[in-house]
Design a protein around this motif. Structure first.
Motif, short mmCIF file in Angstrom:
data_model
loop_
_atom_site.label_atom_id
_atom_site.label_comp_id
_atom_site.label_asym_id
_atom_site.label_seq_id
_atom_site.Cartn_x
_atom_site.Cartn_y
_atom_site.Cartn_z
N PRO A 190 -137.02 -36.01 26.33
CA PRO A 190 -137.61 -35.00 27.21
C PRO A 190 -139.07 -35.29 27.52
CG PRO A 190 -136.32 -33.96 25.50
CD PRO A 190 -136.39 -35.41 25.13
N GLY A 191 -139.41 -35.18 28.81
CA GLY A 191 -140.80 -35.25 29.23
C GLY A 191 -141.37 -36.64 29.45
N LEU A 192 -140.62 -37.69 29.16
CA LEU A 192 -141.15 -39.05 29.29
C LEU A 192 -140.80 -39.65 30.65
CD1 LEU A 192 -142.60 -41.52 28.13
CD2 LEU A 192 -140.39 -42.25 27.17
N ILE A 193 -141.84 -40.08 31.37
CA ILE A 193 -141.69 -40.76 32.66
C ILE A 193 -142.46 -42.07 32.57
CG2 ILE A 193 -142.11 -40.63 35.14
CD1 ILE A 193 -142.24 -37.53 34.78
N VAL A 194 -141.80 -43.18 32.89
CA VAL A 194 -142.42 -44.49 32.85
C VAL A 194 -142.33 -45.13 34.23
CG1 VAL A 194 -142.42 -46.80 31.81
CG2 VAL A 194 -141.86 -44.80 30.41
N LEU A 195 -143.44 -45.65 34.70
CA LEU A 195 -143.49 -46.35 35.98
C LEU A 195 -143.66 -47.84 35.72
CD1 LEU A 195 -146.00 -44.05 37.93
CD2 LEU A 195 -143.52 -43.77 37.65
N ARG A 196 -142.90 -48.66 36.44
CA ARG A 196 -143.05 -50.11 36.36
C ARG A 196 -143.15 -50.68 37.77
NH1 ARG A 196 -142.01 -52.06 30.97
NH2 ARG A 196 -142.49 -54.13 31.78
N SER A 197 -143.81 -51.82 37.87
CA SER A 197 -144.05 -52.45 39.17
C SER A 197 -143.73 -53.93 39.09
CB SER A 197 -145.52 -52.27 39.58
OG SER A 197 -145.82 -53.04 40.72
N ILE A 198 -143.19 -54.47 40.18
CA ILE A 198 -142.91 -55.89 40.29
C ILE A 198 -144.15 -56.67 40.69
CG2 ILE A 198 -141.59 -57.59 41.64
CD1 ILE A 198 -139.97 -56.18 39.52
N GLY A 199 -145.14 -55.99 41.21
CA GLY A 199 -146.27 -56.66 41.84
C GLY A 199 -147.14 -57.47 40.90
N LYS A 200 -147.36 -57.01 39.68
CA LYS A 200 -148.37 -57.61 38.81
C LYS A 200 -147.87 -58.88 38.12
CE LYS A 200 -151.03 -54.06 39.75
NZ LYS A 200 -150.11 -53.19 40.50
N PHE A 201 -146.97 -58.75 37.16
CA PHE A 201 -146.49 -59.89 36.38
C PHE A 201 -145.74 -60.90 37.26
CE2 PHE A 201 -142.87 -61.67 33.90
CZ PHE A 201 -143.59 -62.46 33.01
N PHE A 202 -144.86 -60.41 38.13
CA PHE A 202 -144.09 -61.31 38.98
C PHE A 202 -144.89 -61.80 40.19
CE2 PHE A 202 -140.80 -59.07 36.63
CZ PHE A 202 -139.90 -60.08 36.33
N GLY A 203 -146.05 -61.19 40.44
CA GLY A 203 -146.87 -61.61 41.57
C GLY A 203 -146.22 -61.35 42.91
N LEU A 204 -145.41 -60.30 43.00
CA LEU A 204 -144.65 -60.01 44.22
C LEU A 204 -145.11 -58.68 44.83
CD1 LEU A 204 -141.05 -61.06 43.07
CD2 LEU A 204 -142.69 -62.39 44.42
N ALA A 205 -146.41 -58.51 44.95
CA ALA A 205 -146.94 -57.24 45.47
C ALA A 205 -146.44 -56.95 46.88
CB ALA A 205 -148.46 -57.26 45.45
N GLY A 206 -146.26 -58.00 47.69
CA GLY A 206 -145.82 -57.80 49.06
C GLY A 206 -144.40 -57.30 49.19
N ALA A 207 -143.60 -57.47 48.15
CA ALA A 207 -142.21 -56.98 48.20
C ALA A 207 -142.16 -55.46 48.17
CB ALA A 207 -141.41 -57.53 47.03
N ARG A 208 -143.20 -54.82 47.60
CA ARG A 208 -143.28 -53.36 47.47
C ARG A 208 -142.05 -52.81 46.76
NH1 ARG A 208 -146.91 -52.59 46.31
NH2 ARG A 208 -146.91 -50.36 46.69
N VAL A 209 -141.87 -53.23 45.51
CA VAL A 209 -140.76 -52.74 44.68
C VAL A 209 -141.29 -52.32 43.33
CG1 VAL A 209 -138.55 -53.30 43.60
CG2 VAL A 209 -139.11 -54.25 45.85
N GLY A 210 -140.85 -51.17 42.88
CA GLY A 210 -141.16 -50.68 41.55
C GLY A 210 -139.99 -49.84 41.06
N PHE A 211 -140.13 -49.28 39.86
CA PHE A 211 -139.06 -48.49 39.28
C PHE A 211 -139.66 -47.29 38.54
CE2 PHE A 211 -137.61 -52.82 39.63
CZ PHE A 211 -136.36 -52.69 40.20
N VAL A 212 -138.96 -46.16 38.65
CA VAL A 212 -139.29 -44.97 37.87
C VAL A 212 -138.20 -44.80 36.82
CG1 VAL A 212 -139.75 -42.50 37.91
CG2 VAL A 212 -140.31 -43.90 39.90
N PHE A 213 -138.59 -44.58 35.57
CA PHE A 213 -137.66 -44.34 34.47
C PHE A 213 -137.90 -42.92 33.96
CE2 PHE A 213 -138.15 -48.85 34.76
CZ PHE A 213 -136.90 -49.38 34.45
N ALA A 214 -136.83 -42.14 33.90
CA ALA A 214 -136.96 -40.75 33.45
C ALA A 214 -135.56 -40.18 33.24
CB ALA A 214 -137.72 -39.92 34.48
N TRP A 215 -135.49 -38.89 32.95
CA TRP A 215 -134.20 -38.22 32.78
C TRP A 215 -133.54 -38.06 34.15
CZ3 TRP A 215 -139.05 -36.41 32.16
CH2 TRP A 215 -139.46 -35.33 32.93
N PRO A 216 -132.19 -37.99 34.18
CA PRO A 216 -131.45 -38.03 35.45
C PRO A 216 -131.86 -36.97 36.46
CG PRO A 216 -129.96 -38.44 33.64
CD PRO A 216 -131.27 -38.06 33.01
N ALA A 217 -132.12 -35.74 36.04
CA ALA A 217 -132.45 -34.68 36.99
C ALA A 217 -133.74 -34.99 37.74
CB ALA A 217 -132.56 -33.34 36.27
#
Length: 328
Positions: free
Chosen positions: A182-209
């Motif tokens: 409960p209450g945990l939200i994690v944001l991740r981005s492809i731009g930094k480590f993969f060096g793919l900032a122009g792709a504009r892709v990231g992910f949100v991790f959280a509970w389904p609702a």
């Protein structure tokens, strides 16, 4: 619009140096990004489809299926403040500027807390938002401390939001294993480590609702087909990821040592950048810019963030310029 790194065209105009002649250290992106192949014609010709394997590749790479692909972290950064009534939100004194901007714009009460003061303040907050490692200071926290803060917030319906945009190089420190609590939200981005900032892709991790709320707010086809195809392949390339983590650790140590050699002791940093703080920073920014080297400047402090050079020529250009610098 808030200021970000990567403004080469503006710098080229201001300093009279052609854009192609700049060494851009302002973004904190991996300058040796994942080698992008040509996208298939199909990815251009059809609407993006969710059964193309991107979600599964992300679940395998990050270790959690509780995710929503988004067009970089930005949509989540803008929408999360709209999903709560006005509340008390805590952040570090200096962090990625888009976060405080959007929480304040949506009527929330924002307070800033030094790392050592968060524990005393946590029970007066409804949301704690941390970039981890912090951008640009590189501040980190133990997993046990973050887990404790999440639990204390969640018992009152609060959120712990962790922006892990710079975490891929050190995944052992991630909170992704706890996603679903409960209450945990994690944001991740492809731009930094993969060096793919122009792709504009990231992910949100959280509970389904919460993921469903975000998905409905964002709408369909938020990530284009070629980007979905490329990012899926990057997430599946474990050999490249393993090699790059080792390479970035070596390069990060080299940058830290180079700065120290010239009397510029970093006040913080991460695998992808180093952070300088002090009254000399504005002069250093201008000195390097006049030599075609762009850093990321912050008024608070004042301070500077330096990313990694892309090749040996870039390293030599930076070293030559720093050798000519005399700290005021």
């Amino acid at each position: 619009m808030l200021e970000h790194g990567g403004g080469i065209l503006r710098a080229a105009q201001q300093y009279g140096i052609p854009a192609q002649d700049w060494l851009d250290l302002s973004t904190g992106l991996n300058p040796q990004g994942w080698p992008v192949p040509a996208a298939s014609p199909r990815s251009w010709q059809r609407l993006p489809e969710e059964d193309d394997g991107l979600e599964q590749a992300a679940a395998d790479y990050y270790g959690s299926p509780l995710l929503l692909p988004v067009a970089g972290s930005q949509p989540a950064i803008q929408l999360l403040p709209t999903l709560r009534p006005a509340c008390r939100v805590g952040m570090l004194p200096l962090c990625y500027a888009e976060h405080p901007w959007h929480w304040e714009q949506n009527g929330h009460q924002l307070s800033r807390h030094a790392p050592e003061d968060i524990d005393a303040a946590i029970d007066q907050l409804d949301v704690l938002l941390l970039c981890h490692p912090n951008n640009p200071t590189g501040t980190t926290f133990s997993r046990a401390q973050l887990q404790d803060w999440r639990a204390r917030l969640a018992c009152r319906g609060g959120w712990l939001i962790i922006d892990e945009a710079f975490m891929d190089a050190t995944p052992e420190h991630s909170l992704l294993a706890d996603v679903g609590l409960p209450g945990l939200i994690v944001l991740r981005s492809i731009g930094k480590f993969f060096g793919l900032a122009g792709a504009r892709v990231g992910f949100v991790f959280a509970w389904p609702a919460l993921l469903q709320q975000l998905a409905e707010a964002i709408g369909p086809w938020s990530i284009n087909g070629p980007a979905r195809e490329v990012v899926k392949q990057a997430l599946q390339d474990s050999a490249w990821q393993h090699h790059m983590r080792a390479q970035l650790a070596t390069d990060s140590a080299r940058l830290q040592q180079l700065l120290q050699m010239h009397g510029l002791n970093p006040a913080g940093g991460s695998v992808l950048f180093q952070w300088l703080q002090g009254a000399h920073c504005p002069a250093l920014f201008d000195f390097l810019a006049r030599r075609g080297i762009l850093l990321r400047q912050f008024a608070d402090g004042p301070s500077l963030r330096l990313g990694l050079p892309p090749d040996e020529a870039g390293w030599q250009q930076l070293e030559t310029a720093l050798a000519q610098w005399e700290k005021p």
